[in-house]
Design an enzyme around this catalytic site. Structure first.
Site, PDB file in Angstrom:
ATOM      1  N   ASN A   9       0.876  -1.173   0.000  1.00 57.45           N
ATOM      2  CA  ASN A   9       0.000   0.000   0.000  1.00 57.45           C
ATOM      3  C   ASN A   9       0.914   1.224   0.000  1.00 57.45           C
ATOM      4  OD1 ASN A   9      -1.784   2.057   0.482  1.00 57.45           O
ATOM      5  ND2 ASN A   9      -2.411   1.348   2.530  1.00 57.45           N
ATOM      6  N   GLU A  99      -6.854   4.586   7.957  1.00 55.87           N
ATOM      7  CA  GLU A  99      -6.646   6.004   7.621  1.00 55.87           C
ATOM      8  C   GLU A  99      -7.879   6.576   6.942  1.00 55.87           C
ATOM      9  OE1 GLU A  99      -2.943   5.362   5.557  1.00 55.87           O
ATOM     10  OE2 GLU A  99      -2.019   4.823   7.481  1.00 55.87           O
ATOM     11  N   GLU A 169      -4.852  -4.802  10.798  1.00 57.41           N
ATOM     12  CA  GLU A 169      -3.837  -3.759  10.980  1.00 57.41           C
ATOM     13  C   GLU A 169      -4.122  -2.997  12.272  1.00 57.41           C
ATOM     14  OE1 GLU A 169      -2.060  -2.625   6.848  1.00 57.41           O
ATOM     15  OE2 GLU A 169      -3.813  -1.389   7.228  1.00 57.41           O
ATOM     16  N   GLY A 175       2.870   2.552  10.880  1.00 55.71           N
ATOM     17  CA  GLY A 175       3.800   3.662  10.706  1.00 55.71           C
ATOM     18  C   GLY A 175       4.494   4.091  11.994  1.00 55.71           C
ATOM     19  N   SER A 215       3.945  -1.778  10.535  1.00 52.09           N
ATOM     20  CA  SER A 215       5.398  -1.809  10.749  1.00 52.09           C
ATOM     21  C   SER A 215       6.004  -3.174  10.439  1.00 52.09           C
ATOM     22  CB  SER A 215       5.751  -1.370  12.180  1.00 52.09           C
ATOM     23  OG  SER A 215       5.301  -0.043  12.404  1.00 52.09           O
ATOM     24  N   GLY A 237       5.166   1.549   4.741  1.00 46.26           N
ATOM     25  CA  GLY A 237       6.485   2.171   4.581  1.00 46.26           C
ATOM     26  C   GLY A 237       7.529   1.285   3.918  1.00 46.26           C
TER      27      GLY A 237
HETATM   28  P1  13P Z   1       3.252   0.574   7.746  1.00 51.86           P
HETATM   29  O1  13P Z   1       3.802  -0.690   7.144  1.00 51.86           O
HETATM   30  O2  13P Z   1       3.929   1.810   7.232  1.00 51.86           O
HETATM   31  O3  13P Z   1       3.166   0.498   9.223  1.00 51.86           O
HETATM   32  O4  13P Z   1       1.736   0.698   7.208  1.00 51.86           O
HETATM   33  C1  13P Z   1       0.889  -0.383   7.296  1.00 51.86           C
HETATM   34  C2  13P Z   1      -0.356  -0.062   6.537  1.00 51.86           C
HETATM   35  O5  13P Z   1      -1.123   0.788   6.930  1.00 51.86           O
HETATM   36  C3  13P Z   1      -0.580  -0.778   5.282  1.00 51.86           C
HETATM   37  O6  13P Z   1      -1.867  -0.572   4.805  1.00 51.86           O
END
Ligand code: 13P
Length: 258
Positions: A9, A99, A169, A175, A215, A237
């Site tokens: 993503n 989000e 998640e 993040g 993460s 990320g």
């Molecule tokens: P991170 O891997 O940056 O923590 O994000 C996870 C995420 O929200 C994937 O949709």
């Protein structure tokens, strides 16, 4: 049998040129995948056509989108419909990301409508769920996530569940660098699978891939993917750097062989 899936993503990151370079680097380093492995890349909408063309030579890598609108078409300035995504060769749509739930005020009913839009238009859904920190601290995460799964998916029939992948998640892990422990991930994934089994039966529950997100990186992917109910990852990320994303894909391929 359910597949192992690693999905990228990209969120709101990378210009067209940067995106093209990243896919190019992934192409160069992609490990050999077997029929039970699958990779999805969900770039921003503006990249879909370009990424689709790049992925034409990569049989194991599929195109995803990060969102779709809950209505079919019409006066929704700035929005993108599921039919438009389908026409851009999109195969997977991420729906209900935390989000979007938080910043764009998507409630369970809207998320359920988006699930329907993606399915009706012949795409698969990566359905996101996950609790905020205060829920985890209160110890009520199982009930919270179960309610998201019920509200977002349980109007679907058994056959439609074939096109659903779930991504757990935990918001406190997204993040933040604070990954859920493999035990926390396994416990929640087992709970989600049990909730699926209670409503749809063992076959649907066993066939539904449940991904972990938050993460996830090369250094922790192998341990997470070794959990019996963790069927891969939804990566933010670490999906923006070819070497890191390839490391996570390699961990998936190794987990299947183990
Ligand atoms: P991170 O891997 O940056 O923590 O994000 C996870 C995420 O929200 C994937 O949709």
């Amino acid at each position: 049998m359910r597949k192992k899936i690693v999905a990228a993503n990209w969120k709101m990151n990378l210009t067209l040129i940067e995106g093209a370079e990243l896919v190019n680097d992934l192409f160069k380093g992609m490990p050999q995948l077997n029929e039970n492995n699958l990779v999805v890349i969900a770039p921003p909408y503006t990249h879909l056509t370009q990424t689709s063309a790049q992925l034409a030579g990569m049989a194991d890598v599929h195109l995803g989108a990060q969102n779709c609108h809950s209505e079919t078409a019409g006066a929704y300035t700035g929005e993108i419909s599921a039919a438009m995504l389908k026409s851009a060769e999109v195969e997977y749509v991420i729906v209900g990301h935390s989000e979007r739930r938080e910043y764009f005020k998507e409630d369970d009913a809207t998320v359920a409508k988006k699930v329907n839009q993606a399915l009706v238009n012949g795409m698969k859904v990566i359905f996101c769920c996950g609790e905020p920190l205060e829920v985890r601290d209160a110890g009520t995460q199982n009930a919270y996530v179960e309610s998201q799964v019920r509200a977002g998916l349980f109007h679907l029939g058994d056959r439609q569940m074939n096109d659903i992948t779930i991504a757990y998640e935990p918001i406190w892990a997204i993040g933040t660098g604070r990954t859920a422990t493999s035990q926390q991930a396994q416990d929640m994934h087992a709970h989600i699978r049990q909730v699926l089994a209670a409503n749809y039966g063992a076959e649907v529950a066993n066939d539904t891939a449940i991904l972990y997100g938050g993460s996830c990186k090369p250094s922790n992917a192998a341990e997470l993917f070794a959990c019996p109910d963790v069927d891969g990852g939804l990566i933010g990320g670490a999906a923006l750097k070819a070497s890191e994303f390839l490391g996570i894909i390699t961990a998936m391929a190794a987990a299947v062989e183990a």
